[in-house]
Design an enzyme around this catalytic site. Sequence first.
Site, mmCIF file in Angstrom:
data_model
loop_
_atom_site.group_PDB
_atom_site.id
_atom_site.type_symbol
_atom_site.label_atom_id
_atom_site.label_comp_id
_atom_site.label_asym_id
_atom_site.label_seq_id
_atom_site.Cartn_x
_atom_site.Cartn_y
_atom_site.Cartn_z
ATOM 1 C CG LEU A 43 0.763 3.326 -15.475
ATOM 2 C CD1 LEU A 43 0.517 3.429 -16.984
ATOM 3 C CD2 LEU A 43 2.188 3.753 -15.149
ATOM 4 N N GLY A 44 -2.113 5.065 -12.055
ATOM 5 C CA GLY A 44 -2.918 6.147 -11.498
ATOM 6 C C GLY A 44 -4.099 6.547 -12.356
ATOM 7 C CG ASP A 54 -4.629 -7.330 -18.123
ATOM 8 O OD1 ASP A 54 -3.481 -7.631 -18.499
ATOM 9 O OD2 ASP A 54 -4.869 -6.557 -17.176
ATOM 10 C CB THR A 79 7.630 7.334 -27.468
ATOM 11 O OG1 THR A 79 8.347 6.991 -28.672
ATOM 12 C CG2 THR A 79 8.110 8.685 -26.969
ATOM 13 N N PRO A 117 6.853 1.846 -25.739
ATOM 14 C CG PRO A 117 7.702 1.415 -23.603
ATOM 15 C CD PRO A 117 7.967 2.219 -24.838
ATOM 16 C CB THR A 118 3.279 5.311 -25.431
ATOM 17 O OG1 THR A 118 3.589 5.604 -24.071
ATOM 18 C CG2 THR A 118 2.032 6.067 -25.847
ATOM 19 C CB CYS A 138 -14.095 -0.473 12.785
ATOM 20 S SG CYS A 138 -15.065 -1.937 12.329
ATOM 21 C CG HIS A 167 -15.109 2.042 8.746
ATOM 22 N ND1 HIS A 167 -13.799 1.649 8.860
ATOM 23 C CD2 HIS A 167 -15.862 0.972 9.109
ATOM 24 C CE1 HIS A 167 -13.756 0.378 9.257
ATOM 25 N NE2 HIS A 167 -14.995 -0.048 9.419
ATOM 26 C CD GLU A 199 -12.123 4.734 7.832
ATOM 27 O OE1 GLU A 199 -11.986 3.500 7.725
ATOM 28 O OE2 GLU A 199 -12.603 5.283 8.836
#
Length: 554
Positions: free
Chosen positions: A15-16, A146, A187, A189-190, A380, A518, A520
């Site tokens: 979800l972020g 989980d 709503t 699930p929340t 690399c 690297h 980046e």
Amino acid sequence: MTPLIFVTGGVVSSLGKGIAAASLASILEARGLKVTMMKLDPYINVDPGTMSPFQHGEVYVTDDGAETDLDLGHYERYVRTRLSRKNSVTTGRIYENVIRKERRGDYLGATVQVIPHITDEIRRCIDEATAGFDVALIEIGGTVGDIESLPFLEAIRQVRTERGAEKAMFMHLTLVPYIAAAGELKTKPTQHSVKELRSIGIQPDVLLCRSEQAVPDSERRKIALFTNVSERAVISCPDIDVLYGMPLELRRQGLDELVIDQFKLRDKVAAADLSEWEAVVDAVKHPLDEVTIAVVGKYVDHQDAYKSVAEALKHGGLRQRTKVNLTWLEAQDLEGSDMAALQGIDGILVPGGFGDRGFEGKVQTSKYAREHKVPYFGICYGMQAAVVDYARHVADLDAANSTENDRQSPHPVIGLITEWRTATGEVEKRDEKSDLGGTMRLGLQEQRLKPGTLAREVYGKDVVAERHRHRYEFNNRYRTQLEDAGLVICGKSMDDTLVEMVELPRDTHPWFLACQAHPEFLSTPRDGHPLFIGFVRAAREKKAGGKLLKEARA
């Protein structure tokens, strides 16, 4: 005692949480607070270093050489604090520490259990990583419910009980799905996710509601009622066009004010200065140029394997108001092909990787870029491919290769690093039988650049430091031979023992540079990185026929 914000996720994964937590951290930092972040991962691997890129995505490397979750990359792109091994903790590391203590006899013969020994070790790691900061945000990986996450959730419950609400906040990110057939947001699930969290003793202080569209006030009131969370603390997190605009969105809804009020930090903070983020968003939304970069890799089916590379390319474009379109190409598919997939491309980047699969495709890509004068950036394994290409096709070293792929090669221009000096001055040694996990050359290392080279011009200084993650290196026995053939060794380790960077002379190629490190991992949206900025500029020049008509800066 550092105030802690614990960020959990519910309903579904991905979800972020990391982006949301990092965005809040960036706002708090913009208000003058000293902020750090931490990731608690429930998997039993000690670190992600040996995990498949297809399954886990990128392995992000910190200054001190820790191989960590890619979320630490998000954190460092949003906040100025440089993170370390302490900021990434897994179940595997916790159990390893506890078992080591048990073997030493630290527990004085006690029966070692999840509670209190595992939870105490989790809390010890949290304290160690967050000491000395004004605020710390701690993301708990996985989803509530989980089984793997339970020890971490129990540990943070204990922290809240012991410290109180003024020193510990619970922030829960959850999904509010939009059901197209019904034309409404749901709503339930929340509500169930919060119910699950409360069943293990955690009452959220803040809810971040992820959805396809903004959650209307009526639904926010409903969520607040059923979850026992203040309506003001039910924050809508809709999908947005520009991810780097998330700090602006959360600031608009006053999320930072909730934190400041609960932690009583009013006397420590200033007004939020988010002008840098506003400039980033403006550069994304109003580009003045556009280029297409081909990324030729081994794990392109799972683009998170190259998350930092993709972001760094975008950052390089942002600094010059240029939209960077990425074309992902599987290296193995290019082997033996006519390379038609690279026609019309403005620049080619070959990122890191391990193993022989696809390596010949990377070598062919380097050859194509070299012969067709396409800007080339090797990172690399991409540098090693460029060296092998040059050895075979320019220096006449037939069958040149890396010993990683061909131990019987007559010209092993790339070989295993058997000994090197770390950033702290310690000498490390390796051989073919060493363990895979944690045995590479890792972390921030300084290098000296050769005057008059492209690398020196792009960086603008003589000594630079980049993060490393590799087991194989340029074979010094071929230094003179390849230099005599025209390859420019433009960067070397400070003790002159390791080749760090190579390039082609600018009278033979407009922009061809490859580095063993690297870069980046040090690129951010607000600052970019010199190599990526230079590479994108070279791609713009190629597209413009060799001369830019207009210089653009963000």
